[in-house]
Design a protein around this motif. Structure first.
Motif: not given
Length: 119
Positions: A97-98, A104-105, A110-111
């Motif tokens: 999970x971490x 994702x963060x 980056x996006x």
């Protein structure tokens, strides 16, 4: 120089001719069998108090893994240390999970371009 003309038997490793008597060595009993092995079997069975302490420590480590961190590098170092200690299997879901959250963060950053400007 004298040459022995009697035939010799050449054996490969592990082969013993049939009918060959084996010598008995009459070794003394090992101290490991009496002391160490008996101690090891008792020492491997934790008592109730130890089991409770283990569970408390496991919960504390789980909290450390899932707690929010300002620096993901510290979180990755913690996960690395846990896995190197060989106890990562106790915390597989928390670690997964971490790591997913960190991925994702950073993917979002980056996006959005904020990762490049903050570096």
């Amino acid at each position: 120089m004298e040459i022995n003309s009697s035939p010799t038997l050449i054996l490969t490793h592990g082969q013993v001719p049939e009918g060959t008597p084996r010598r008995s060595a009459n070794f003394h009993p090992s101290v490991w069998g009496d002391y160490f092995l008996a101690y090891a079997s008792v020492a491997m069975e934790p008592d109730v108090k130890t089991e409770q302490r283990i569970e408390q420590l496991k919960e504390k480590v789980k909290e450390m893994i899932v707690a929010s961190a300002d620096k993901p590098s510290q979180k990755l170092s913690l996960i690395d240390a846990i896995q190197r200690l060989g106890v990562g299997y106790h915390f597989e879901t928390e670690i997964e999970t971490t790591l997913q959250h960190i991925h994702e963060t950073y993917h979002e950053m980056a996006n959005n371009g904020s990762l490049i400007s903050s570096a």
